[in-house]
Design an enzyme around this catalytic site. Structure first.
Site, PDB file in Angstrom:
ATOM      1  N   HIS A   1       1.562   4.122  -2.842  1.00 44.07           N
ATOM      2  CA  HIS A   1       1.256   5.476  -2.697  1.00 44.07           C
ATOM      3  C   HIS A   1       2.715   6.223  -3.340  1.00 44.07           C
ATOM      4  CE1 HIS A   1      -2.022   6.744  -0.232  1.00 44.07           C
ATOM      5  NE2 HIS A   1      -1.591   5.972   0.906  1.00 44.07           N
TER       6      HIS A   1
ATOM      7  N   GLU B   1      -6.253   7.032  -1.098  1.00 46.56           N
ATOM      8  CA  GLU B   1      -6.270   5.837  -0.183  1.00 46.56           C
ATOM      9  C   GLU B   1      -6.809   4.555  -0.942  1.00 46.56           C
ATOM     10  OE1 GLU B   1      -4.494   5.168   2.384  1.00 46.56           O
ATOM     11  OE2 GLU B   1      -3.928   7.542   2.262  1.00 46.56           O
TER      12      GLU B   1
ATOM     13  N   HIS C   1       0.719  -1.316  -0.064  1.00 46.02           N
ATOM     14  CA  HIS C   1      -0.141   0.161  -0.007  1.00 46.02           C
ATOM     15  C   HIS C   1       0.879   1.248   0.104  1.00 46.02           C
ATOM     16  CE1 HIS C   1      -3.541   2.485   1.326  1.00 46.02           C
ATOM     17  NE2 HIS C   1      -2.536   2.932   2.005  1.00 46.02           N
ATOM     18  N   GLU C   2       2.068   1.332   0.755  1.00 47.00           N
ATOM     19  CA  GLU C   2       2.606   2.456   0.771  1.00 47.00           C
ATOM     20  C   GLU C   2       3.544   2.660  -0.238  1.00 47.00           C
ATOM     21  OE1 GLU C   2       2.017   4.425   3.142  1.00 47.00           O
ATOM     22  OE2 GLU C   2       0.891   3.392   4.604  1.00 47.00           O
TER      23      GLU C   2
END
Length: 290
Positions: free
Chosen positions: A148, A224, A144-145
């Site tokens: 980003h 997100e 997930h990071e």
């Protein structure tokens, strides 16, 4: 205490740099004897708005490490740290970005990513997250990071913040000039802005800033969802990200410093419009529906 000192030092440094730049370029002379020079005011507002946003971006990794106490893993000290570095390296390669710095910090379950560019970034996880999640769930959080970073979210968020900052500064001074003119319309001997201008500008910057934060928060929530989908693509399936979100929904949320809140894996706002993260349930539903 360190966070307060950091906040004050950062803001003083930014204001000094911007004030010096504005003076050197002469773009702070938007109040003339004939009224507001709107062109000059717009340049001034853009310099202040984008300048502050980009200076914060350039300092983001340093601020993140200092404010969270994150320790960058240069030489893995144990098997967990080796796994973290190897996992982020593999995910970064799949995402097509440079290898981020990997860090660990003490705290409740959370994680964040920050950095100036896709190839100069930082991924950090808390000890609470490592202790509370399975390896597959931690892998999903890391993905997930990394997503980003691959999406360029830090730069895009900076640009949006710069735009809204510019409009806040610009509109506040227009309203301030109008109010000041109305208060002093019979005082022909006075010149330059009065107390009405200064007070109105301060009040309007606060009010417009609150409204602008709703726009920034909305974008933050959308990114997100994109990062969740990106994590599913990096891993190859959505189930680990769904499991990680479910786990986060049942854990005490780890509080990040205010300047890092928008970059965390988990977050809840006092009001939905100002929340930087969507509800966990909404994120899970979005992943299940893709």
């Amino acid at each position: 205490m360190k966070r307060i000192v950091l906040f004050l030092v950062t803001n003083v440094a930014v204001m000094l740099v911007l004030s010096l730049t504005a003076s050197l370029l002469g773009v702070n002379r938007f109040l003339t004897s004939n009224g507001l020079n709107l062109g000059m005011l717009l340049v001034f507002a853009a310099l202040m708005g984008f300048g502050g946003a980009f200076i914060s971006l350039l300092m983001s990794k340093t601020i993140a490490k200092w404010s969270t106490g994150a320790r960058v893993i240069t030489q893995p000290a144990n098997a967990t740290e080796r796994w973290l570095v190897d996992t982020v390296a593999a995910q970064a390669q799949r995402a097509g970005i440079g290898m981020p710095e990997v860090a660990v910090y003490e705290g409740e379950p959370n994680a964040f990513a920050t950095g100036t560019t896709k190839n100069s970034s930082l991924v950090a996880v808390s000890t609470g997250l490592l202790q509370s999640m399975t390896q597959e769930e931690v892998e999903a959080v890391l993905a997930h990071e990394v997503a980003h970073i691959a999406n360029g979210d830090m730069v895009t968020l900076t640009l949006i913040q710069g735009v809204v900052n510019t409009f806040v500064i610009f509109l506040a001074r227009i309203v301030g000039y109008f109010v000041d003119s109305m208060l002093r319309k019979n005082d022909e001997e006075s010149s330059g802005p009065g107390i009405g201008y200064m007070v109105t500008v301060i009040v309007c910057e606060i009010l417009f800033g609150i409204l602008a934060s709703i726009i920034v928060a909305w974008f933050s929530r959308q990114r997100e969802y994109r990062a969740d989908r990106g994590a599913a693509r990096i891993i190859g399936r959505p189930q680990p990200m769904i499991a990680a979100l479910r786990r986060l929904g049942g854990l005490a949320e780890g509080e990040l410093p205010k300047n890092m809140a928008a970059f965390g894996i988990s977050g809840k706002g006092a009001l939905a419009l100002f929340s930087s993260h969507p509800p966990i349930e909404s994120r899970i539903a979005a992943l299940q529906g893709q």
